[in-house]
Write a protein that holds these residues in place. Structure first.
Motif, PDB file in Angstrom:
ATOM      1  N   ALA A  16     -11.464 -13.049 -13.193  1.00 32.50           N
ATOM      2  CA  ALA A  16     -11.106 -11.638 -13.242  1.00 32.50           C
ATOM      3  C   ALA A  16     -10.536 -11.264 -14.600  1.00 32.50           C
ATOM      4  O   ALA A  16     -10.775 -10.158 -15.107  1.00 32.50           O
ATOM      5  CB  ALA A  16     -10.100 -11.320 -12.138  1.00 32.50           C
ATOM      6  N   VAL A 126      -4.946 -11.278  -8.963  1.00 31.86           N
ATOM      7  CA  VAL A 126      -5.889 -10.596  -8.072  1.00 31.86           C
ATOM      8  C   VAL A 126      -5.322 -10.625  -6.658  1.00 31.86           C
ATOM      9  O   VAL A 126      -4.984 -11.694  -6.138  1.00 31.86           O
ATOM     10  CB  VAL A 126      -7.281 -11.264  -8.096  1.00 31.86           C
ATOM     11  CG1 VAL A 126      -8.219 -10.564  -7.117  1.00 31.86           C
ATOM     12  CG2 VAL A 126      -7.867 -11.228  -9.504  1.00 31.86           C
ATOM     13  N   GLY A 165      -7.400  -5.433  -7.621  1.00 29.94           N
ATOM     14  CA  GLY A 165      -7.858  -5.555  -6.237  1.00 29.94           C
ATOM     15  C   GLY A 165      -6.726  -5.686  -5.232  1.00 29.94           C
ATOM     16  O   GLY A 165      -6.655  -6.694  -4.525  1.00 29.94           O
ATOM     17  N   THR A 208     -11.763 -12.723  -6.194  1.00 28.75           N
ATOM     18  CA  THR A 208     -12.472 -12.151  -7.337  1.00 28.75           C
ATOM     19  C   THR A 208     -13.906 -11.795  -6.959  1.00 28.75           C
ATOM     20  O   THR A 208     -14.465 -10.820  -7.474  1.00 28.75           O
ATOM     21  CB  THR A 208     -12.436 -13.128  -8.524  1.00 28.75           C
ATOM     22  OG1 THR A 208     -11.073 -13.298  -8.924  1.00 28.75           O
ATOM     23  CG2 THR A 208     -13.241 -12.611  -9.696  1.00 28.75           C
ATOM     24  N   LEU A 211     -13.516  -8.525  -5.423  1.00 26.20           N
ATOM     25  CA  LEU A 211     -13.232  -7.554  -6.479  1.00 26.20           C
ATOM     26  C   LEU A 211     -14.526  -7.091  -7.133  1.00 26.20           C
ATOM     27  O   LEU A 211     -14.753  -5.887  -7.334  1.00 26.20           O
ATOM     28  CB  LEU A 211     -12.309  -8.209  -7.514  1.00 26.20           C
ATOM     29  CG  LEU A 211     -11.921  -7.380  -8.732  1.00 26.20           C
ATOM     30  CD1 LEU A 211     -11.031  -6.219  -8.339  1.00 26.20           C
ATOM     31  CD2 LEU A 211     -11.211  -8.260  -9.769  1.00 26.20           C
ATOM     32  N   PRO A 238     -11.573  -2.060  -6.341  1.00 27.18           N
ATOM     33  CA  PRO A 238     -11.866  -2.361  -7.745  1.00 27.18           C
ATOM     34  C   PRO A 238     -10.821  -1.867  -8.744  1.00 27.18           C
ATOM     35  O   PRO A 238     -11.072  -1.870  -9.943  1.00 27.18           O
ATOM     36  CB  PRO A 238     -13.204  -1.649  -7.966  1.00 27.18           C
ATOM     37  CG  PRO A 238     -13.176  -0.497  -7.028  1.00 27.18           C
ATOM     38  CD  PRO A 238     -12.412  -0.964  -5.822  1.00 27.18           C
TER      39      PRO A 238
END
Length: 371
Positions: A16, A126, A165, A208, A211, A238
């Motif tokens: 990410a 994340v 996220g 991820t 995401l 997102p």
């Protein structure tokens, strides 16, 4: 000028970080990503994070910080995704070695900051479990995030805490996080996923992966992990928000407790006291159990029959998507069959695959292709 991104939990946070860096800065000089080598048992059969002593071929950046280049290799039986990430992405991946506790990670980060003189430093998580207190019943993996948060708060540098996220790790509900999230930094869109699209084909990170899926417009309910936790894929998925790093430390009981730790074992002791468990203990117990299990023989017809039943039951639960990791574990396969399983699913059901998320088919059951 160099940018430094600390991937709070390692693993998918590092991927990410690469996606965020490309989205915000395009083809400018790529950031250095400071990350753990901590892949779950699907990739690495050895519980816990890997340290510098677990690799060959590392490149020394400072007295106590090593970069993981594409040529590096984990020492068997350990596994790691970092060398392959280094081969496929243009970033430098510097290794967080947690075996000397928060004091060790703080020293590594201070050395890296002096060496790089970065124009910016971001701590990226994340999902948002870095904002947890430590006693939430849904919290599963607080240790790495608490360790990096504690270290970052001791470094004499300006560090921005970012949460990408919110809720996608399935550990804290988005509603629980909303009051702790500050300004919107970025909202990922489909084109932002392109620089890491090849990585998503094989990397095991679920958070991820989700995401990236929400950036591509996927919406619904996704089952993740071995326990099948339901995670909502919404328009908030997102987004990337800034959060107050001092408030995060004040809230995070584990991060405050481990500030003076000098070994990873010390960090684990505090985690057991505050959170009621150490996630490395969970990995140890699971690895011991897996070592006594014989992986099932992969028969395509039998596997797809199992998958049909799994999908039917998932639809009854209101599930629209799942991850490759969850399919693998729900059907009792292990990491040694990872590549073969993935190839079979791609061959049989390519329309359900948007790497690394699998759509739960609403149509009829399907059988294995005939030779």
């Amino acid at each position: 000028m160099t940018r430094l991104i600390v991937a709070a939990g390692g693993g998918g946070d590092a991927v990410a970080a690469a996606m965020l860096d490309a989205a915000l800065y395009g083809d400018a000089d790529r950031a250095v990503i400071f990350t753990y080598a901590w892949d779950r048992l699907l990739i690495d059969p050895v519980p816990g994070p890997r340290g510098a002593h677990d690799f060959t071929g590392l490149e020394q950046l400072t007295a106590s910080v090593w970069a993981v280049p594409a040529e590096a290799r984990p020492i068997a039986p350990a596994g790691s995704t970092l060398p392959r990430l280094a081969a496929e992405l243009p970033h430098t991946f510097a290794l967080i070695d947690p075996y000397q506790g928060v004091e060790g990670v703080t020293r590594q980060l201070e050395e890296l900051v002096r060496h790089l003189e970065p124009e910016s430093i971001d701590l990226l998580d994340v999902g948002g479990d870095i904002l947890a207190r430590g006693d939430e019943p849904t919290l599963k993996s607080p240790l790495a995030d608490a360790l990096t948060l504690a270290a970052c708060c001791q470094v004499d540098a300006s560090i921005r805490l970012l949460v990408a996220g919110p809720g996608l790790d399935g550990e804290l509900a988005p509603d629980d996080l909303s009051g702790m999230l500050g300004s919107l930094v970025h909202t990922f869109v489909a084109k932002d996923v392109e620089p890491i699209s090849s990585v998503l084909d094989w990397h095991p990170s679920e958070a991820t992966g989700m995401l990236a899926a929400t950036a591509r417009g996927v919406r619904g309910t996704c089952e993740v992990r071995d326990a099948g936790l339901p995670v909502l894929l919404t328009g908030e998925g997102p987004t990337v928000h800034e959060a107050n790093i001092d408030a995060a430390l004040s809230r995070n009981q584990l991060a405050r407790a481990i500030t003076a730790t000098v070994t990873l074992a010390d960090v684990e002791t505090h985690s057991r006291e505050i959170c009621g468990y150490s996630e490395i203990d969970y990995e140890r117990n699971k690895a011991a159990w897996l070592s006594k299990q014989a992986p099932p023989r992969l028969d395509p017809e039998a596997f797809l029959a199992q998958l049909n039943r799994f999908e039917a039951e998932a639809r009854d639960r209101g599930v629209t998507h799942t991850t490759f990791r969850h399919i693998t574990e729900a059907l009792n396969f292990d990491g040694s069959q990872h590549a073969e399983l993935r190839q079979l699913l791609i061959q049989c059901r390519p329309d359900q695959y948007d790497p690394p998320i699998w759509s739960i088919a609403a149509g009829t059951n399907r059988s294995a292709p005939q030779p």
